[in-house]
Design a protein around this motif. Structure first.
Motif, PDB file in Angstrom:
ATOM      1  N   VAL A 160      41.840  38.187  41.881  1.00 40.03           N
ATOM      2  CA  VAL A 160      42.258  37.747  40.820  1.00 40.03           C
ATOM      3  C   VAL A 160      43.767  38.428  40.566  1.00 40.03           C
ATOM      4  CG1 VAL A 160      42.540  37.358  38.341  1.00 40.03           C
ATOM      5  CG2 VAL A 160      40.217  37.166  39.557  1.00 40.03           C
ATOM      6  N   ALA A 161      43.765  39.839  40.611  1.00 34.36           N
ATOM      7  CA  ALA A 161      44.944  40.493  40.453  1.00 34.36           C
ATOM      8  C   ALA A 161      45.782  40.367  41.548  1.00 34.36           C
ATOM      9  CB  ALA A 161      44.772  42.122  40.536  1.00 34.36           C
ATOM     10  N   ALA A 162      45.314  40.048  42.699  1.00 31.92           N
ATOM     11  CA  ALA A 162      46.353  39.692  43.969  1.00 31.92           C
ATOM     12  C   ALA A 162      46.986  38.086  43.463  1.00 31.92           C
ATOM     13  CB  ALA A 162      45.555  39.504  45.163  1.00 31.92           C
ATOM     14  N   ALA A 163      46.402  37.283  43.108  1.00 28.58           N
ATOM     15  CA  ALA A 163      46.823  35.749  42.638  1.00 28.58           C
ATOM     16  C   ALA A 163      47.956  35.886  41.469  1.00 28.58           C
ATOM     17  CB  ALA A 163      45.643  34.988  42.316  1.00 28.58           C
ATOM     18  N   VAL A 164      47.406  36.791  40.409  1.00 25.85           N
ATOM     19  CA  VAL A 164      48.382  37.048  39.410  1.00 25.85           C
ATOM     20  C   VAL A 164      49.778  37.660  39.956  1.00 25.85           C
ATOM     21  CG1 VAL A 164      48.885  38.452  37.394  1.00 25.85           C
ATOM     22  CG2 VAL A 164      46.817  37.212  37.668  1.00 25.85           C
ATOM     23  N   THR A 165      49.630  38.692  40.813  1.00 25.18           N
ATOM     24  CA  THR A 165      50.943  39.425  41.262  1.00 25.18           C
ATOM     25  C   THR A 165      51.678  38.496  42.126  1.00 25.18           C
ATOM     26  OG1 THR A 165      49.758  41.345  41.348  1.00 25.18           O
ATOM     27  CG2 THR A 165      51.794  41.150  42.931  1.00 25.18           C
ATOM     28  N   ARG A 166      51.075  37.486  42.856  1.00 25.37           N
ATOM     29  CA  ARG A 166      51.880  36.782  43.821  1.00 25.37           C
ATOM     30  C   ARG A 166      52.797  35.712  42.977  1.00 25.37           C
ATOM     31  NH1 ARG A 166      47.179  36.468  46.998  1.00 25.37           N
ATOM     32  NH2 ARG A 166      46.372  34.645  45.941  1.00 25.37           N
ATOM     33  N   LEU A 167      52.223  35.087  41.804  1.00 27.95           N
ATOM     34  CA  LEU A 167      52.632  34.260  41.085  1.00 27.95           C
ATOM     35  C   LEU A 167      53.760  35.006  40.256  1.00 27.95           C
ATOM     36  CD1 LEU A 167      53.454  31.468  39.686  1.00 27.95           C
ATOM     37  CD2 LEU A 167      51.386  31.872  37.919  1.00 27.95           C
ATOM     38  N   VAL A 168      53.691  36.087  39.541  1.00 25.80           N
ATOM     39  CA  VAL A 168      54.655  36.688  38.948  1.00 25.80           C
ATOM     40  C   VAL A 168      55.503  37.358  39.755  1.00 25.80           C
ATOM     41  CG1 VAL A 168      54.912  38.578  37.278  1.00 25.80           C
ATOM     42  CG2 VAL A 168      52.957  37.175  37.154  1.00 25.80           C
ATOM     43  N   TYR A 169      55.460  37.934  40.705  1.00 25.66           N
ATOM     44  CA  TYR A 169      56.328  38.517  41.742  1.00 25.66           C
ATOM     45  C   TYR A 169      57.046  37.526  42.322  1.00 25.66           C
ATOM     46  CZ  TYR A 169      58.351  42.369  45.066  1.00 25.66           C
ATOM     47  OH  TYR A 169      59.193  42.618  45.668  1.00 25.66           O
ATOM     48  N   GLY A 170      56.267  36.608  42.699  1.00 23.73           N
ATOM     49  CA  GLY A 170      57.131  35.622  43.481  1.00 23.73           C
ATOM     50  C   GLY A 170      58.039  34.766  42.627  1.00 23.73           C
ATOM     51  N   THR A 171      57.525  34.409  41.526  1.00 27.86           N
ATOM     52  CA  THR A 171      58.619  33.748  40.637  1.00 27.86           C
ATOM     53  C   THR A 171      59.790  34.497  40.245  1.00 27.86           C
ATOM     54  OG1 THR A 171      56.867  32.381  39.622  1.00 27.86           O
ATOM     55  CG2 THR A 171      58.861  32.515  38.348  1.00 27.86           C
ATOM     56  N   LEU A 172      59.457  35.789  39.829  1.00 28.42           N
ATOM     57  CA  LEU A 172      60.694  36.764  39.487  1.00 28.42           C
ATOM     58  C   LEU A 172      61.610  36.758  40.555  1.00 28.42           C
ATOM     59  CD1 LEU A 172      58.832  39.337  37.211  1.00 28.42           C
ATOM     60  CD2 LEU A 172      60.460  37.382  36.442  1.00 28.42           C
ATOM     61  N   MET A 194      56.408  38.579  29.842  1.00 23.93           N
ATOM     62  CA  MET A 194      55.208  38.365  29.282  1.00 23.93           C
ATOM     63  C   MET A 194      54.576  36.947  29.273  1.00 23.93           C
ATOM     64  SD  MET A 194      54.217  41.269  27.746  1.00 23.93           S
ATOM     65  CE  MET A 194      53.143  40.688  26.182  1.00 23.93           C
ATOM     66  N   ASP A 195      55.529  36.041  29.142  1.00 22.15           N
ATOM     67  CA  ASP A 195      54.878  34.524  29.361  1.00 22.15           C
ATOM     68  C   ASP A 195      54.331  34.416  30.635  1.00 22.15           C
ATOM     69  OD1 ASP A 195      55.488  34.233  26.677  1.00 22.15           O
ATOM     70  OD2 ASP A 195      57.424  33.094  26.815  1.00 22.15           O
ATOM     71  N   LEU A 196      55.266  34.708  31.606  1.00 21.68           N
ATOM     72  CA  LEU A 196      54.818  34.518  33.113  1.00 21.68           C
ATOM     73  C   LEU A 196      53.491  35.197  33.252  1.00 21.68           C
ATOM     74  CD1 LEU A 196      55.987  33.202  35.513  1.00 21.68           C
ATOM     75  CD2 LEU A 196      57.131  35.201  36.279  1.00 21.68           C
ATOM     76  N   LEU A 197      53.157  36.382  33.104  1.00 24.85           N
ATOM     77  CA  LEU A 197      52.059  37.162  33.138  1.00 24.85           C
ATOM     78  C   LEU A 197      50.958  36.438  32.597  1.00 24.85           C
ATOM     79  CD1 LEU A 197      50.665  39.695  34.273  1.00 24.85           C
ATOM     80  CD2 LEU A 197      51.172  40.933  32.337  1.00 24.85           C
ATOM     81  N   ASP A 198      51.133  36.030  31.096  1.00 27.08           N
ATOM     82  CA  ASP A 198      50.010  35.210  30.570  1.00 27.08           C
ATOM     83  C   ASP A 198      49.357  33.932  31.059  1.00 27.08           C
ATOM     84  OD1 ASP A 198      48.496  34.907  27.910  1.00 27.08           O
ATOM     85  OD2 ASP A 198      49.695  33.168  27.878  1.00 27.08           O
ATOM     86  N   GLU A 199      50.619  33.256  31.633  1.00 28.00           N
ATOM     87  CA  GLU A 199      50.524  32.048  32.463  1.00 28.00           C
ATOM     88  C   GLU A 199      49.512  32.161  33.495  1.00 28.00           C
ATOM     89  OE1 GLU A 199      52.870  28.693  34.610  1.00 28.00           O
ATOM     90  OE2 GLU A 199      54.008  30.050  33.289  1.00 28.00           O
ATOM     91  N   ALA A 200      49.992  33.235  34.341  1.00 26.95           N
ATOM     92  CA  ALA A 200      49.352  33.580  35.597  1.00 26.95           C
ATOM     93  C   ALA A 200      47.889  33.967  35.415  1.00 26.95           C
ATOM     94  CB  ALA A 200      50.041  34.715  36.393  1.00 26.95           C
TER      95      ALA A 200
END
Length: 217
Positions: free
Chosen positions: A39-51, A66-72
């Motif tokens: 789960v942490a890896a999926a969250v990192t991919r979305l947050v880091y990849g988007t940014l 904060m919004d991006l992390l919450d959404e992920a």
């Protein structure tokens, strides 16, 4: 003469070690938010990849971290309280490491002297931490609290070198506008295109005597 002086943050007021790698962020988020590694890896991919994608597109608006992390997290079927998310970001980005971020003494001194001379001093930063955490980081590192306004891209909106970021931070009636930063591409060229004066500094060997002389501070 009414003068506005806008300071960049990183490599101008603060120096820092490189950002953690995605795999390090995954471990940090997993520990801080009590997440399964997948789960942490999926969250990192979305947050880091988007940014990362936003940061490489000069005209793209940056989503609030904060919004991006919450959404992920919600996409992974979980959620955390805002206080937990802020604590996780603080730890994941190594803000709890006393040596990871250090004050750039010449930049901090120039900001203080500029404010003491009666000029308006503001801060414009591209960053990943939300504004309240950035203020905590600056305060903890010993940067003087002399900014009457600060804009942090991690709160969402335009970022440098987007002209809208410069126009927003420069709101007000000023006869002179000066941008102080280390990056020709991100800080100085877009400011100069708007008619601002610019002062370039060199990371690690910062000497702002030019700024102090120009502003007579």
């Amino acid at each position: 003469m009414s003068t506005l002086v806008v300071f960049d943050c990183f490599e101008t007021l603060l120096t820092s070690r490189p950002l953690p790698r995605p795999e390090d962020l995954t471990v940090g988020l997993s520990d801080a938010l009590r997440l399964e590694p997948s789960v942490a890896a999926a969250v990192t991919r979305l947050v880091y990849g988007t940014l990362f994608g936003v940061m490489t597109d000069p005209g793209a608006l940056q989503p609030a971290t904060m919004d991006l992390l919450d959404e992920a997290l919600r996409e992974q079927g979980t959620s955390r309280e805002p206080e937990e998310l802020q604590s996780a970001l603080w730890r994941a980005l190594r803000c709890d490491d006393p040596g990871h971020y250090l004050v750039c003494e010449p930049g901090a001194t120039a900001a203080r002297r500029t404010a003491e001379a009666g000029h308006t001093v503001r801060l414009l930063s591209n960053c990943y931490l939300p504004g309240n955490l950035m203020r905590d980081l600056l305060r903890n590192c010993g940067v003087p609290e002399v900014f009457d306004k600060a804009m942090f891209s991690a709160d969402g909106g335009p970022k440098k070198p987007d002209p809208r970021a410069f126009q927003s931070i420069a709101e007000g009636s000023f006869e002179r506008r000066v941008m102080v930063g280390d990056s020709l591409e991100i800080d100085l060229s877009p400011a100069a295109a708007l008619g601002w004066e610019t002062i370039q500094i060199t990371p690690g060997v910062t000497d702002l005597s030019e700024l102090c002389k120009a502003l007579e501070v």
